[in-house]
Enzyme design. Structure first.
Site, PDB file in Angstrom:
ATOM      1  N   HIS A  53       0.841  -1.204   0.000  1.00 47.89           N
ATOM      2  CA  HIS A  53       0.000   0.000   0.000  1.00 47.89           C
ATOM      3  C   HIS A  53       0.877   1.255   0.000  1.00 47.89           C
ATOM      4  O   HIS A  53       0.646   2.190  -0.788  1.00 47.89           O
ATOM      5  CB  HIS A  53      -0.913  -0.035   1.227  1.00 47.89           C
ATOM      6  CG  HIS A  53      -1.720   1.209   1.424  1.00 47.89           C
ATOM      7  ND1 HIS A  53      -3.030   1.322   1.009  1.00 47.89           N
ATOM      8  CD2 HIS A  53      -1.395   2.403   1.981  1.00 47.89           C
ATOM      9  CE1 HIS A  53      -3.471   2.533   1.308  1.00 47.89           C
ATOM     10  NE2 HIS A  53      -2.510   3.209   1.904  1.00 47.89           N
ATOM     11  N   GLU A  54       1.892   1.265   0.837  1.00 49.20           N
ATOM     12  CA  GLU A  54       2.773   2.432   0.914  1.00 49.20           C
ATOM     13  C   GLU A  54       3.515   2.653  -0.403  1.00 49.20           C
ATOM     14  O   GLU A  54       3.658   3.788  -0.876  1.00 49.20           O
ATOM     15  CB  GLU A  54       3.783   2.272   2.057  1.00 49.20           C
ATOM     16  CG  GLU A  54       3.183   2.412   3.443  1.00 49.20           C
ATOM     17  CD  GLU A  54       2.479   3.760   3.624  1.00 49.20           C
ATOM     18  OE1 GLU A  54       2.966   4.766   3.090  1.00 49.20           O
ATOM     19  OE2 GLU A  54       1.429   3.790   4.286  1.00 49.20           O
ATOM     20  N   HIS A  99       1.468   4.353  -2.918  1.00 46.69           N
ATOM     21  CA  HIS A  99       1.477   5.821  -2.837  1.00 46.69           C
ATOM     22  C   HIS A  99       2.704   6.412  -3.555  1.00 46.69           C
ATOM     23  O   HIS A  99       2.623   7.491  -4.135  1.00 46.69           O
ATOM     24  CB  HIS A  99       1.496   6.280  -1.375  1.00 46.69           C
ATOM     25  CG  HIS A  99       0.160   6.216  -0.687  1.00 46.69           C
ATOM     26  ND1 HIS A  99      -0.981   6.799  -1.208  1.00 46.69           N
ATOM     27  CD2 HIS A  99      -0.217   5.655   0.491  1.00 46.69           C
ATOM     28  CE1 HIS A  99      -1.997   6.590  -0.371  1.00 46.69           C
ATOM     29  NE2 HIS A  99      -1.567   5.886   0.658  1.00 46.69           N
ATOM     30  N   GLU A 108      -6.275   6.705  -1.460  1.00 41.36           N
ATOM     31  CA  GLU A 108      -6.199   5.509  -0.610  1.00 41.36           C
ATOM     32  C   GLU A 108      -6.711   4.279  -1.353  1.00 41.36           C
ATOM     33  O   GLU A 108      -6.097   3.212  -1.298  1.00 41.36           O
ATOM     34  CB  GLU A 108      -7.001   5.709   0.683  1.00 41.36           C
ATOM     35  CG  GLU A 108      -6.442   6.770   1.614  1.00 41.36           C
ATOM     36  CD  GLU A 108      -4.990   6.555   1.998  1.00 41.36           C
ATOM     37  OE1 GLU A 108      -4.479   5.423   1.850  1.00 41.36           O
ATOM     38  OE2 GLU A 108      -4.340   7.512   2.416  1.00 41.36           O
TER      39      GLU A 108
END
Ligand SMILES: [Zn+2]
Length: 252
Positions: free
Chosen positions: A125-126, A129, A184
């Protein structure tokens, strides 16, 4: 005092500053006048991470947490063409972040809470980004805010060399950056796709949300609940992941 939990996408209370709402017109003008190249962002990100590494207890190569993280990230040293460097901060916070230069930092508290699969899902997930350039844009916003502060203090001017405290300020701004719901969702999708194409457990992404939500409702204090309340859709996010997994025949 126990450090508070910051959700893994750094959903803090500071506004994203590229959005000049609520600021005075002069400040808004100053923000608009500052040009920051992607290269500068990468350089400042790198400097800021170096400073964070100097300020935090970085787990050594033989530390069990470092060894576990190395095992978890195994072959994923370059992701989508970006070389990733990983470190563990030996602090209790439930946290992780990734910066535009490909630095991933995972906090011990998060590793204590999460299974290996969940740690990888959070990292995915990071990195989402970073790949989606949210991290770059958040850093840019933080730099702009710093530039604005400087401009207010010492007249208008471009961003120059930052002092340590300015760099710290910028990084605090970066960590406080609040990503939009779309950002997100897209980072979630990135992680899901990353896990799926590598034959990893996609459900771990959903269960990592559930653990964070549970934690925020627990005894950890009001600030956590506050952070969580700024992000009320974590249940919807995990449901979305389960739904995708069901469609893909990967739900258990
Ligand atoms: Zn996020």
């Amino acid at each position: 005092m126990k450090k508070l939990i910051i959700l893994f996408c750094m959903m803090g209370s500071l506004p994203v500053v590229s959005n000049a709402q609520g600021l005075g017109q002069a400040v808004a003008d100053a923000i608009g006048s500052v040009t920051i190249s992607n290269e500068q962002v990468a350089q400042y990100s790198k400097q800021a991470v170096q400073q964070m590494d100097a300020k935090n207890p970085v787990a050594g190569a033989n530390d069990p947490y470092t060894q576990r993280l190395n095992r978890i990230v195994g072959p994923f040293r370059t992701i989508d063409g970006i070389p990733i460097n990983y470190k563990v901060y030996a602090v209790k916070d439930v946290n992780a972040f990734a910066t535009a230069d490909g630095s991933v930092r995972v906090f011990k508290g998060l590793m204590d809470l999460m299974s290996d699969d969940e740690v990888l899902a959070v990292i995915g997930h990071e990195i989402g980004h970073v790949i989606n350039q949210d991290s770059r844009d958040a850093m840019k916003s933080a730099l702009r805010r710093s530039a604005v502060r400087n401009a207010l203090g010492a007249g208008p001017g471009a961003i120059g060399r930052l002092s340590r405290s300015q760099l710290g300020d910028v990084f605090d701004g970066f960590l406080g950056a609040k990503f939009s719901r779309d950002q997100e969702s897209q980072a979630d999708d990135y992680s899901y796709d990353f896990l799926k194409r590598n034959g990893k457990n996609v459900i771990a992404l959903a269960t990592s949300f559930e653990k964070l939500a549970k934690l925020s409702g627990g005894s950890q204090g009001g600030k956590v609940a506050e952070l969580m309340s700024s992000h009320p859709d974590s249940k919807a996010r995990s449901e979305r992941i389960y739904e995708r997994a069901r469609r893909d025949g990967l739900a258990r």
